[in-house]
Design an enzyme around this catalytic site. Structure first.
Site, PDB file in Angstrom:
ATOM      1  N   ASP A  37     -11.188  -4.987   1.263  1.00  0.00           N
ATOM      2  CA  ASP A  37     -12.001  -3.983   0.582  1.00  0.00           C
ATOM      3  C   ASP A  37     -13.481  -4.299   0.828  1.00  0.00           C
ATOM      4  O   ASP A  37     -13.895  -5.455   0.800  1.00  0.00           O
ATOM      5  CB  ASP A  37     -11.700  -4.004  -0.925  1.00  0.00           C
ATOM      6  CG  ASP A  37     -12.231  -2.765  -1.626  1.00  0.00           C
ATOM      7  OD1 ASP A  37     -11.414  -1.954  -2.094  1.00  0.00           O
ATOM      8  OD2 ASP A  37     -13.481  -2.604  -1.712  1.00  0.00           O
ATOM      9  N   ILE A  38     -14.271  -3.259   1.036  1.00  0.00           N
ATOM     10  CA  ILE A  38     -15.690  -3.432   1.338  1.00  0.00           C
ATOM     11  C   ILE A  38     -16.481  -3.935   0.117  1.00  0.00           C
ATOM     12  O   ILE A  38     -17.557  -4.517   0.281  1.00  0.00           O
ATOM     13  CB  ILE A  38     -16.279  -2.096   1.877  1.00  0.00           C
ATOM     14  CG1 ILE A  38     -17.513  -2.350   2.721  1.00  0.00           C
ATOM     15  CG2 ILE A  38     -16.549  -1.116   0.753  1.00  0.00           C
ATOM     16  CD1 ILE A  38     -17.961  -1.122   3.527  1.00  0.00           C
ATOM     17  N   ASN A  95      -4.690   3.604  -7.826  1.00  0.00           N
ATOM     18  CA  ASN A  95      -5.373   4.632  -8.597  1.00  0.00           C
ATOM     19  C   ASN A  95      -4.948   5.999  -8.075  1.00  0.00           C
ATOM     20  O   ASN A  95      -4.922   6.216  -6.857  1.00  0.00           O
ATOM     21  CB  ASN A  95      -6.883   4.459  -8.458  1.00  0.00           C
ATOM     22  CG  ASN A  95      -7.359   3.146  -9.046  1.00  0.00           C
ATOM     23  OD1 ASN A  95      -6.861   2.715 -10.084  1.00  0.00           O
ATOM     24  ND2 ASN A  95      -8.308   2.502  -8.394  1.00  0.00           N
ATOM     25  N   HIS A 108      -3.524   4.360  -1.112  1.00  0.00           N
ATOM     26  CA  HIS A 108      -3.764   2.944  -0.820  1.00  0.00           C
ATOM     27  C   HIS A 108      -3.320   2.094  -1.992  1.00  0.00           C
ATOM     28  O   HIS A 108      -3.418   2.501  -3.145  1.00  0.00           O
ATOM     29  CB  HIS A 108      -5.227   2.672  -0.480  1.00  0.00           C
ATOM     30  CG  HIS A 108      -6.206   3.259  -1.449  1.00  0.00           C
ATOM     31  ND1 HIS A 108      -6.540   4.596  -1.437  1.00  0.00           N
ATOM     32  CD2 HIS A 108      -6.917   2.712  -2.454  1.00  0.00           C
ATOM     33  CE1 HIS A 108      -7.415   4.838  -2.397  1.00  0.00           C
ATOM     34  NE2 HIS A 108      -7.652   3.706  -3.042  1.00  0.00           N
ATOM     35  N   HIS A 110      -4.157  -1.480  -3.728  1.00  0.00           N
ATOM     36  CA  HIS A 110      -5.060  -2.629  -3.811  1.00  0.00           C
ATOM     37  C   HIS A 110      -4.199  -3.871  -4.080  1.00  0.00           C
ATOM     38  O   HIS A 110      -3.334  -3.849  -4.983  1.00  0.00           O
ATOM     39  CB  HIS A 110      -6.012  -2.495  -4.994  1.00  0.00           C
ATOM     40  CG  HIS A 110      -6.944  -1.321  -4.950  1.00  0.00           C
ATOM     41  ND1 HIS A 110      -8.301  -1.453  -4.715  1.00  0.00           N
ATOM     42  CD2 HIS A 110      -6.733   0.009  -5.145  1.00  0.00           C
ATOM     43  CE1 HIS A 110      -8.881  -0.261  -4.773  1.00  0.00           C
ATOM     44  NE2 HIS A 110      -7.956   0.649  -5.036  1.00  0.00           N
TER      45      HIS A 110
HETATM   46  P1  5GP Z   1      -9.957   3.817  -5.167  1.00  0.00           P
HETATM   47  O1  5GP Z   1     -10.999   3.916  -6.221  1.00  0.00           O
HETATM   48  O2  5GP Z   1      -9.860   5.095  -4.358  1.00  0.00           O
HETATM   49  O3  5GP Z   1      -8.634   3.337  -5.677  1.00  0.00           O
HETATM   50  O4  5GP Z   1     -10.437   2.659  -4.207  1.00  0.00           O
HETATM   51  C1  5GP Z   1     -11.139   2.868  -3.026  1.00  0.00           C
HETATM   52  C2  5GP Z   1     -11.557   1.516  -2.519  1.00  0.00           C
HETATM   53  O5  5GP Z   1     -11.983   1.646  -1.185  1.00  0.00           O
HETATM   54  C3  5GP Z   1     -12.719   0.884  -3.288  1.00  0.00           C
HETATM   55  O6  5GP Z   1     -12.299  -0.377  -3.816  1.00  0.00           O
HETATM   56  C4  5GP Z   1     -13.824   0.761  -2.253  1.00  0.00           C
HETATM   57  O7  5GP Z   1     -14.587  -0.425  -2.394  1.00  0.00           O
HETATM   58  C5  5GP Z   1     -13.058   0.793  -0.945  1.00  0.00           C
HETATM   59  N1  5GP Z   1     -13.793   1.363   0.161  1.00  0.00           N
HETATM   60  C6  5GP Z   1     -14.494   2.529   0.178  1.00  0.00           C
HETATM   61  N2  5GP Z   1     -15.011   2.762   1.397  1.00  0.00           N
HETATM   62  C7  5GP Z   1     -14.599   1.723   2.169  1.00  0.00           C
HETATM   63  C8  5GP Z   1     -14.814   1.410   3.548  1.00  0.00           C
HETATM   64  O8  5GP Z   1     -15.479   2.131   4.296  1.00  0.00           O
HETATM   65  N3  5GP Z   1     -14.243   0.274   4.008  1.00  0.00           N
HETATM   66  C9  5GP Z   1     -13.500  -0.547   3.202  1.00  0.00           C
HETATM   67  N4  5GP Z   1     -12.990  -1.647   3.765  1.00  0.00           N
HETATM   68  N5  5GP Z   1     -13.277  -0.283   1.906  1.00  0.00           N
HETATM   69  C10 5GP Z   1     -13.817   0.845   1.399  1.00  0.00           C
END
Ligand code: 5GP
Length: 123
Positions: A37-38, A95, A108, A110
């Site tokens: 994760d970024i 999520n 996705h 986590h």
């Molecule tokens: P969500 O809130 O959709 O469950 O989580 C999305 C996740 O994707 C977040 O934890 C965010 O930090 C990660 N994320 C968003 N953009 C990028 C990206 O360009 N690269 C990576 N590696 N992670 C990302």
């Protein structure tokens, strides 16, 4: 019949899958790609995404084949073992949608670990 948001092929994870945006890959097989994760929320914070075009957990569990579902969850377990968080434990989070706080509309999982995590559902 219930409706699910249409898949947007321009979402950031679709671009990562196509290699248009870089990622720090930790695992890949025929079913999934996994990368760091970024903005990590724990010492280990990896995202596991199916290669198929699914918006969310809801979409995935409604439409994915049994092989895709098994492939994803087998990979999640394997990645957690490979990253040595299976013991003493880790958390998976999916999520889903607006109330679930989903930001990226490609399903996705986590994987978070590497330290003792706080309780779920903080807000
Ligand atoms: P969500 O809130 O959709 O469950 O989580 C999305 C996740 O994707 C977040 O934890 C965010 O930090 C990660 N994320 C968003 N953009 C990028 C990206 O360009 N690269 C990576 N590696 N992670 C990302």
């Amino acid at each position: 019949m219930r409706s699910v948001m249409a898949y947007d092929p321009q979402n950031i994870f679709a671009k990562i899958l196509r290699g248009e945006i870089p990622c720090t890959k930790v695992f890949e097989n025929e079913w999934v790609l996994a990368f760091h994760d970024i903005a990590p929320q724990a010492p280990v914070h990896v995202l596991v995404i199916p290669k198929g075009a699914y918006v969310s957990q809801d979409d995935f569990t409604a439409k994915a084949t049994d092989a895709e579902i098994a492939g994803l969850w087998r990979a999640v377990g394997q990645i957690a073992r490979d990253l040595e968080v299976a013991e003493p434990g880790y958390r998976t989070v999916q999520n889903t949608g607006t109330n679930g706080g989903q930001e990226v509309p490609h399903f996705h999982v986590h994987i978070c670990g590497g330290r003792r995590l706080g309780r779920m559902i903080p807000e």
